[in-house]
Design an enzyme around this catalytic site. Structure first.
Site, mmCIF file in Angstrom:
data_model
loop_
_atom_site.group_PDB
_atom_site.id
_atom_site.type_symbol
_atom_site.label_atom_id
_atom_site.label_comp_id
_atom_site.label_asym_id
_atom_site.label_seq_id
_atom_site.Cartn_x
_atom_site.Cartn_y
_atom_site.Cartn_z
ATOM 1 N N SER A 6 0.810 -1.221 0.000
ATOM 2 C CA SER A 6 0.000 0.000 0.000
ATOM 3 C C SER A 6 0.843 1.270 0.000
ATOM 4 O O SER A 6 1.520 1.575 -0.961
ATOM 5 C CB SER A 6 -0.971 -0.010 1.180
ATOM 6 O OG SER A 6 -1.982 -0.952 0.965
ATOM 7 N N ASP A 34 10.078 6.369 -9.864
ATOM 8 C CA ASP A 34 9.625 7.086 -11.061
ATOM 9 C C ASP A 34 10.347 8.421 -11.234
ATOM 10 O O ASP A 34 10.622 8.849 -12.359
ATOM 11 C CB ASP A 34 8.117 7.306 -11.006
ATOM 12 C CG ASP A 34 7.330 6.009 -11.168
ATOM 13 O OD1 ASP A 34 7.919 5.018 -11.653
ATOM 14 O OD2 ASP A 34 6.135 5.989 -10.811
ATOM 15 N N LYS A 52 -0.490 -4.360 -3.418
ATOM 16 C CA LYS A 52 -1.826 -3.898 -3.033
ATOM 17 C C LYS A 52 -1.998 -2.455 -3.492
ATOM 18 O O LYS A 52 -1.420 -1.534 -2.915
ATOM 19 C CB LYS A 52 -2.033 -3.997 -1.524
ATOM 20 C CG LYS A 52 -3.407 -3.523 -1.068
ATOM 21 C CD LYS A 52 -3.550 -3.636 0.435
ATOM 22 C CE LYS A 52 -4.903 -3.103 0.879
ATOM 23 N NZ LYS A 52 -5.014 -1.636 0.680
#
Length: 715
Positions: A488, A499, A514
């Site tokens: 999560s 990124d 998740k």
């Protein structure tokens, strides 16, 4: 696994939809239901919330009905040792009718199955008591299939009894082996204590005969089963109905659950400041209970032997006979494990490598605060670095302290900078998630500003959550550690750092996977019964996506540098869960990544890993576990069983050197903590234990080396 739960006050838009739609709820609940049929009202409310606010409401059709039917049978009789095939055949008429019953708010199938289950419990108790009344013959060449998915239901009572016969033989045989190992260990301990004295062997020191051990094993197995059946028979109809309802809700997705009033209270208790017990998160796994998280600072963590992935098979109170927890519900196992401060619990655990170990833990009161962020200074010959361990992305709106992961990590980072550290490690291993806004703020400590995560709503609308603070607290070398239990919010953090090309992610092949957000809703807000509590529902309301458009759902975050671990080749995480929402992607959002060229660093690390003898041994261990995962047939012949057990024990010894590993790093607490140690010996003990664990951590040395390589790159 902890959910990424955003509480009601932070999700008012979603809840407004439910509340406004609830105006029409009463038109569907007639007066009879209001006064007499709590089941119908409860079904009404659960389906109402899901159909109006779940991210992807399931269609109530024949396919849905069949899945509920199949899974509920597994929940009632997971090992196919209660019902006969003929009894299951009689229920076939319900296989495609449960959707209709739900729509009509009926409970016919549940009532029929519940009635028969009570009868089967009595019948089964007679079967195992009769079998355990006589000694077993372990000279026969029999085997037991332990994977119930490979078995059909028994066709006759004789076949059912034979199935119990084999299962009980396996239990008794394993118990005999355990007792023999315990006797051997006790004898060796006595020899060690008396090595400088003349050892006088007493009659009581003589090993017990096979017949005595076999009899004791049958008696303990009988007691464990009697205890288990006594507990199951005490289950109320409401408790069984909650099992049925959760079977229905879990077809929407694995993180959508009904919390009955008692479960709701336990959930609220878990959010309080402290608890008494062993300090571990548990989940049901097949017939037993799996450790999903050993809570930092808790009794189990301090004891040091319980690990994530351990399977609990028996629980004993102090010196009492252990209770076999096979088939027990999670909450009942928790009741056995929890207890008052100072009392002793003994857990018989099955390790990931298949070995059996009895772990003794003294229960204690442990503060949730110990699961907050903490940091350490790492010294090497080449520099000084800082590491921050964050067990979850916590946030507390209720107390005056207003603690949250963002502010705590910021404080730790400021203190580390004051000590002149040259690089930072953020350790998110076993971090199960937490607050969405907190992780957005925390990424902002390492970048100037920009988007952090994209959130998709049920209607397809997309929201981009951004860091709008232009200040950067740390712009130097950064490494993020994850493993297969990082989920999560921790996946959002790792993905954003990756990124933006801001740092390097190291650890397991991928994180948990998740990519969904849950909401907790109090069902009592929908109705106004004066003296009734209907509990709560936790349900999925959103999916989140990386800023590059990809989802962490199922796939997780893939590490830039993969460290071999015991789960390397074993399927785990969200992708191993039934009814998990699918992976997909959306359009990327606009962001500007850093231009660092990490390729040489990644290549150097991978080469070091290939040549590291400990990593090689870890990978061999992972491959061996992968080969063994499909071994589901065990021998019930005494000689063959013991031979196989000895082979496994010898194989495990090959990997024992991993337990003796020590790295060359030096870990130390920050000055402000050291000042507290004089008056807080408990805190000092906790930090000493943490540092001991870090010295034994096979992954720390390579992680620090990657950080040192980054330091050279970013000069």
């Amino acid at each position: 696994m902890k959910s990424l739960v955003e509480f009601m006050k932070k999700n008012y838009k979603i809840l407004i939809v439910v509340v406004l739609a609830a105006v029409g709820l009463w038109s569907f609940v007639d007066n009879k239901k209001k006064s007499d049929n709590d089941d119908a009202v409860l079904i009404e409310m659960l389906l109402f919330v899901l159909q109006n606010a779940h991210y992807k409401p399931a269609d109530l059709n024949d396919s849905f009905s069949e899945k509920v039917y199949t899974e509920y049978l597994k929940n009632l009789d997971p090992n196919k040792r209660f019902f006969l095939q003929s009894e299951i055949d009689q229920w076939a008429v319900y296989k495609h009718d449960l959707d209709n019953q739900l729509i009509k708010r009926e409970t016919t199938f549940f009532d029929v199955s519940h009635t028969l289950l009570q009868k089967k419990l009595d019948e089964t108790q007679k079967i195992y008591r009769e079998i355990l009344a006589k000694p077993f013959d372990f000279s026969k060449d029999e085997t037991l299939e332990t994977d119930s998915d490979k078995l059909s239901f028994a066709k006759t009572h004789a076949e059912l009894k034979n199935r119990w016969q084999k299962q009980l033989k396996a239990s008794v045989l394993a118990s005999i082996e355990d007792k023999q190992k315990i006797e051997k260990g006790e004898k060796e301990d006595k020899k060690a204590k008396n090595k400088n004295e003349k050892l006088v062997e007493k009659k009581s020191d003589q090993p017990k005969s096979y017949e005595e051990l076999e009899k004791e094993a049958r008696e303990s197995t009988l007691k464990n089963l009697d205890d288990y059946f006594d507990i199951v028979k005490e289950f109320s109809r409401k408790e069984w109905f909650a099992v049925y309802l959760n079977t229905v809700l879990e077809q929407f997705d694995p993180h959508t659950n009904y919390l009955a009033p008692d479960d709701k209270k336990k959930f609220e208790e878990s959010m309080s400041g402290s608890m008494e017990g062993i300090g571990a998160q548990l989940r049901k796994k097949n017939d037993y209970i799996e450790i999903t998280e050993v809570i930092a600072g808790g009794p189990a963590w301090r004891q040091g032997e319980l690990e994530n992935g351990d399977i609990i098979i028996k629980v004993a109170q102090g010196d009492e006979e252990p209770v076999d927890i096979a088939g027990k519900r999670l909450d009942n196992v928790i009741k056995l494990i929890k207890g008052k401060k100072g009392t002793v619990v003994k857990l018989t655990t099955k390790k990931v490598d298949g070995s059996i170990k009895v772990i003794t833990i003294v229960r204690d009161k442990f503060e949730i605060e110990e699961t907050y962020a903490k940091s350490t200074i790492i010294k090497t010959a080449n520099g000084k670095y800082g590491m921050i361990y964050l067990p979850k992305f916590y946030v507390d709106f209720e107390t005056r302290n207003n603690k949250n992961a963002f502010t705590d990590v910021k404080k730790e980072l400021e203190k580390l900078k004051a000590q002149g550290i040259e690089g930072v490690i953020i350790d998110l291993r076993n971090n199960g998630g937490g607050s969405l806004q907190t992780v957005v703020d925390m990424v902002g400590l390492f970048i100037e500003q920009g988007p952090i995560v994209q959130v998709a709503k049920p209607n397809g609308a997309k929201e981009v959550l951004r860091d709008r603070d232009r200040s950067v607290l740390w712009d130097g070398p950064l490494v993020v550690m994850i493993n297969s239990h990082s989920a999560s919010a921790s996946e959002i953090f790792a993905a954003a750092i990756q990124d933006y090309n801001r740092g390097i992610v190291v650890g397991s092949k991928s994180s948990f996977g998740k990519g969904t957000v849950q909401n907790l809703y109090n069902l009592n807000d929908l109705v106004r019964f004066n003296n009734k509590d209907f509990g709560s529902i936790k349900f999925t309301t959103q999916k989140f996506y990386r800023i590059n458009g990809g989802s962490t759902q199922l796939k997780g975050v893939e590490s830039d540098i993969v460290f071999p671990d015991r789960f390397l080749y074993i399927k785990s995480g969200e992708k191993d869960m039934d009814n998990a929402l699918p992976w997909d992607k959306i359009e990327k959002t606009s962001y500007t990544p850093f231009t660092y060229n990490f390729a040489p660093i990644l290549e150097s690390s991978r080469n070091r890993i290939k040549g590291n003898v400990n990593f090689k041994l870890m990978e061999e261990n992972a491959k061996w576990l992968n080969e063994r995962k499909d071994e589901t047939v065990i021998s019930l012949n005494y000689d063959k069983f013991m031979k196989k057990s000895k082979e496994l024990e010898d194989k495990n010894k090959e990997f024992n050197q991993l337990k003796d590993y020590k790295n060359s790093l030096k870990f130390s607490s920050l000055p402000d903590e050291v000042e507290k140690f004089a008056n807080d010996t408990v805190l000092k003990s906790k930090r000493d234990k943490w540092h001991e664990n870090l010295v034994s951590d096979i992954y720390m040395e390579e992680t620090v080396q990657v950080l040192e390589d980054l330091k050279q790159l970013m000069k």
